[in-house]
Structures are given as C-alpha cells and as structure tokens.
Design a protein around this motif. Structure first.
Motif, PDB file in Angstrom:
ATOM      1  N   VAL A 139      -2.179  12.923  -1.649  1.00 55.59           N
ATOM      2  CA  VAL A 139      -2.364  12.037  -2.810  1.00 55.59           C
ATOM      3  C   VAL A 139      -1.053  11.324  -3.157  1.00 55.59           C
ATOM      4  O   VAL A 139      -1.030  10.110  -3.411  1.00 55.59           O
ATOM      5  N   LEU A 140       0.061  12.068  -3.144  1.00 53.49           N
ATOM      6  CA  LEU A 140       1.355  11.468  -3.470  1.00 53.49           C
ATOM      7  C   LEU A 140       1.783  10.466  -2.406  1.00 53.49           C
ATOM      8  O   LEU A 140       2.373   9.422  -2.719  1.00 53.49           O
ATOM      9  N   TYR A 141       1.472  10.749  -1.140  1.00 47.00           N
ATOM     10  CA  TYR A 141       1.819   9.808  -0.073  1.00 47.00           C
ATOM     11  C   TYR A 141       1.049   8.497  -0.237  1.00 47.00           C
ATOM     12  O   TYR A 141       1.622   7.408  -0.094  1.00 47.00           O
ATOM     13  N   LEU A 142      -0.245   8.607  -0.543  1.00 49.89           N
ATOM     14  CA  LEU A 142      -1.046   7.394  -0.774  1.00 49.89           C
ATOM     15  C   LEU A 142      -0.540   6.630  -2.000  1.00 49.89           C
ATOM     16  O   LEU A 142      -0.508   5.398  -2.001  1.00 49.89           O
ATOM     17  N   ALA A 143      -0.104   7.374  -3.028  1.00 51.52           N
ATOM     18  CA  ALA A 143       0.472   6.735  -4.220  1.00 51.52           C
ATOM     19  C   ALA A 143       1.767   6.010  -3.876  1.00 51.52           C
ATOM     20  O   ALA A 143       2.057   4.926  -4.409  1.00 51.52           O
ATOM     21  N   ALA A 144       2.563   6.612  -2.967  1.00 49.60           N
ATOM     22  CA  ALA A 144       3.817   5.983  -2.541  1.00 49.60           C
ATOM     23  C   ALA A 144       3.550   4.663  -1.813  1.00 49.60           C
ATOM     24  O   ALA A 144       4.282   3.680  -1.995  1.00 49.60           O
ATOM     25  N   LEU A 145       2.486   4.637  -0.990  1.00 49.14           N
ATOM     26  CA  LEU A 145       2.112   3.396  -0.307  1.00 49.14           C
ATOM     27  C   LEU A 145       1.664   2.338  -1.316  1.00 49.14           C
ATOM     28  O   LEU A 145       2.005   1.152  -1.198  1.00 49.14           O
ATOM     29  N   LEU A 146       0.900   2.777  -2.322  1.00 44.51           N
ATOM     30  CA  LEU A 146       0.460   1.867  -3.388  1.00 44.51           C
ATOM     31  C   LEU A 146       1.664   1.292  -4.120  1.00 44.51           C
ATOM     32  O   LEU A 146       1.726   0.088  -4.407  1.00 44.51           O
ATOM     33  N   PHE A 147       2.638   2.141  -4.409  1.00 49.55           N
ATOM     34  CA  PHE A 147       3.859   1.720  -5.103  1.00 49.55           C
ATOM     35  C   PHE A 147       4.629   0.699  -4.286  1.00 49.55           C
ATOM     36  O   PHE A 147       5.053  -0.343  -4.784  1.00 49.55           O
ATOM     37  N   LYS A 148       4.789   0.985  -2.985  1.00 48.16           N
ATOM     38  CA  LYS A 148       5.638   0.154  -2.131  1.00 48.16           C
ATOM     39  C   LYS A 148       4.989  -1.174  -1.746  1.00 48.16           C
ATOM     40  O   LYS A 148       5.663  -2.211  -1.683  1.00 48.16           O
ATOM     41  N   PHE A 149       3.676  -1.152  -1.502  1.00 50.72           N
ATOM     42  CA  PHE A 149       3.018  -2.343  -0.972  1.00 50.72           C
ATOM     43  C   PHE A 149       2.165  -3.115  -1.977  1.00 50.72           C
ATOM     44  O   PHE A 149       1.728  -4.213  -1.684  1.00 50.72           O
ATOM     45  N   VAL A 150       1.918  -2.521  -3.155  1.00 49.90           N
ATOM     46  CA  VAL A 150       1.057  -3.204  -4.125  1.00 49.90           C
ATOM     47  C   VAL A 150       1.762  -3.396  -5.465  1.00 49.90           C
ATOM     48  O   VAL A 150       2.146  -4.507  -5.820  1.00 49.90           O
ATOM     49  N   THR A 151       1.945  -2.318  -6.230  1.00 46.37           N
ATOM     50  CA  THR A 151       2.454  -2.463  -7.613  1.00 46.37           C
ATOM     51  C   THR A 151       3.902  -2.935  -7.672  1.00 46.37           C
ATOM     52  O   THR A 151       4.287  -3.652  -8.593  1.00 46.37           O
ATOM     53  N   HIS A 152       4.749  -2.539  -6.689  1.00 51.75           N
ATOM     54  CA  HIS A 152       6.163  -2.923  -6.727  1.00 51.75           C
ATOM     55  C   HIS A 152       6.582  -3.699  -5.473  1.00 51.75           C
ATOM     56  O   HIS A 152       7.754  -3.697  -5.106  1.00 51.75           O
TER      57      HIS A 152
END
Length: 352
Positions: free
Chosen positions: A168-181
């Motif tokens: 879950v945290l890894y998928l959140a990290a991808l979301l952070f890096k490629f989408v929200t930030h």
C-alpha cells in the motif's frame, strides 16, 4: 556488447531447450541458463531504455526497475514453488545489496571515470532515503525482533500484515511521485538533459514486443534454472545463502546492471540512481511482500524473516548509500567505496 547478447540469445535459448529435453549435466545447464538469462536481460534493458527516452527519467527509471525485477520475481516464484524459501529470501537480500552497492557503485565509478563530478536530483535522493529506511529498517528489522518469541502461525500473520502495508505504501509513493507531486520538485540540471535530443534504438511498438517476448523467454529458462540449484550447490560447495545472495541476485538483476551503467556513462545520473535505488525500493516494498502473499498458496509459506547476517548487510548498505547520495552528487571514489563494501559482504556470505 549488444552483438554479444544477441549471439548468446540465439545460441543459448535453443541450447536451453535441447539440454532440458536430453537432460544434459546440471552444471553445464546452470551455466547455459545463467548466460541466456543475462543475454535476455540485455534485450530487456535495451527495450526499456528505448521506452525511457520517450517517457522521461523518472518513468524510465521506474520502467527499468520494474522489468529488471520481473526477471528476479519470475525466478523467485519458481524457487518458492520448489520450497526453496532460503534461496528466495537470500536472493532478495542479494538484490538489495546488488542494486545499492554493485549497481550504484558501478554507476558512480564508471560515470566518474568519464566525468569528474556528476549530479542528480537531491530531492529524489532525500525522498528515497526516507523510503529506504522505512522499507529495510522498519519493515524488516522490527518483525525480526518481534517474531523471535512468536510461533509459526503468528509469525506468518505479522508477515502478511507488514507485506500488505508495504505494498500500500509503495503504491502511495508512486501516486505521490507521478500524480500529486509530479513536477513539484524539479532538478536544477533538467535543462542540460533536455539539450541532448537522443533517439530511441527501437520504436515504441517494437520495444514493447521485444520486452514481452524476452520476459516470456526468461520465465521459461528461469523455471529450469531453479531445478539445478541443489545439484550445483552440492557439487561446487556453495551454500543456499551464497547462491541466493550472489548468484541469483546478479543473474536476476543483469538488465538493471547494464542499464544503470550505460545511463551513468551517458551522464544521465537521474535515471541511473532511479534504477539502483528505485529498484531496491520496488524489491523491498513490492516484490518481496508479493512473494510473501503468493507463498500462502504454496505448500510452504514464506515469513518475512531474514537471518541476522542478511539484515545487518542490508541495513549497512542502506546507510552507506544514503550517506553517499544524499548530497545529489557523485564521483568515482564514492562508487569504489560502494563496490568495496559489496565485495566484503560477498566474501562473508561465501564462507557462511
């Protein structure tokens, strides 16, 4: 080098099939399988490099890490199916050490021989530092401490829980890096990279087809490679730990090794570092937890519990990489220090 890989694939793949059918010597087949996988990994590396030019450094680095780890994931699944839990955990330990110390070290060293000083995103380096500490120290060391007084059932329950959190945290990290930030933390040297308009070796469609075919071929060869481990270990006197940490890890990560070094030589350090560190994060936070969950469907379940030599080696590698890369700057001597650490650990694992 590309011609050598091409020759190895066109010779090694038929030999792998023929040798399997006619039951050639396990030692001979082990060498053929290893060389064939490394050659196929070269094709995977070239295909992902072509796609990386189109997608940019971050996405390209992620793509390189993903397909580089696909080889190791395939090998690990077959080893897990065969009940070789020790080799799977050891190979993942070797992947962490190999990516941070061997791949990172060779990238810094080779790139540093050509350029006196190379730079990469300090923001990504600091972000990755926090993730590495969480993935290896929090998620691996803490379970080791708690499971020392647990029974097998509770150990697996804890392992499954930690694995789900990691994914879950890894998928959140991808979301952070490629989408929200995405684009929030720009690198200072981005204009320099954009000056060089590099053309991909293969077009997008051709690269995807080669990627798919090479991955399928790796799956076939990997299944038979795993069946040789017992005989090779007994014949050469290699322990299960050494086979996993050194041999399987190097063979499984060959694509990333080649890609990262090539990128560093071309002064594309953002991609090189993303491959080395990003691949480590992918192994620790996605590949390993996935294998723990998959093991529930096999006769022997795999808990998220390493030996102390494995844990101490991984923690040391993490702190060394963080210390060296946290300034967003690299040179050949820092690469040599990482390589020296890898050799020391390799010797240690050989004698265990």
């Amino acid at each position: 080098m590309n011609k050598v890989f091409t020759i190895f694939v066109f010779i090694g793949l038929p030999l792998s099939i023929i040798g399997t059918i006619f039951h050639w010597s396990a030692i001979m087949m082990f060498l053929i399988y290893c060389l064939t996988i490394i050659a196929l990994a070269g094709f995977i590396g070239r295909a992902t490099e072509s796609l990386a030019i189109v997608l940019g450094p971050r996405a390209g680095g992620l793509l390189n890490a993903t397909f580089g780890n696909a080889v190791e994931l395939i090998i690990s699944i077959f080893a897990l199916k065969a009940g070789l839990i020790g080799i799977v955990l050891a190979s993942l330990t070797g992947s962490v050490l190999g990516n941070l110390l061997l791949v990172g070290g060779l990238s810094f060293f080779v790139g540093g021989l050509k350029y006196k000083r190379q730079s990469f995103s300090v923001y990504d380096a600091r972000h990755n530092a926090g993730m590495l500490i969480f993935a290896v120290i929090v998620a691996f060391v803490i379970p080791e401490v708690f499971t020392s007084s647990m029974n097998t059932r509770n150990t697996m329950i804890l392992s499954v829980g930690v694995s789900i959190i990691l994914i879950v945290l890894y998928l959140a990290a991808l979301l952070f890096k490629f989408v929200t930030h995405r684009g929030v933390y720009q690198t200072e040297h981005a204009p320099k990279e954009s000056e060089e308009k590099e053309k991909p070796e293969w077009g997008k469609g051709k690269a995807i087809v080669i990627l798919a075919l090479a991955t399928a071929a790796v799956a076939y060869v990997s299944e038979h490679l795993v069946s040789t481990f017992d005989i090779v270990g007994a014949t050469l006197g290699w322990s299960e730990l050494f086979i996993g940490v050194i041999i399987v890890a190097i063979v499984g990560n060959a694509a990333e090794h080649a890609s990262a070094i090539i990128m560093a030589y071309k002064n594309k350090m953002d991609v090189a570092v993303e491959i080395a560190v990003g691949s480590t994060l992918q192994v620790t936070m996605f590949v390993l937890p996935t294998l723990v969950l998959l093991s529930l469907f096999f006769p022997t379940s795999m808990p998220l519990v390493f030996t102390w030599p494995e844990l101490i080696s991984m923690v040391t590698a993490v702190f060394l990489m963080i210390t060296i890369s946290n300034d967003g700057d690299s040179n050949w001597f820092e690469g040599l220090a990482l390589l020296a650490a890898y050799v020391i650990m390799g010797i240690g694992f050989y004698f265990i």
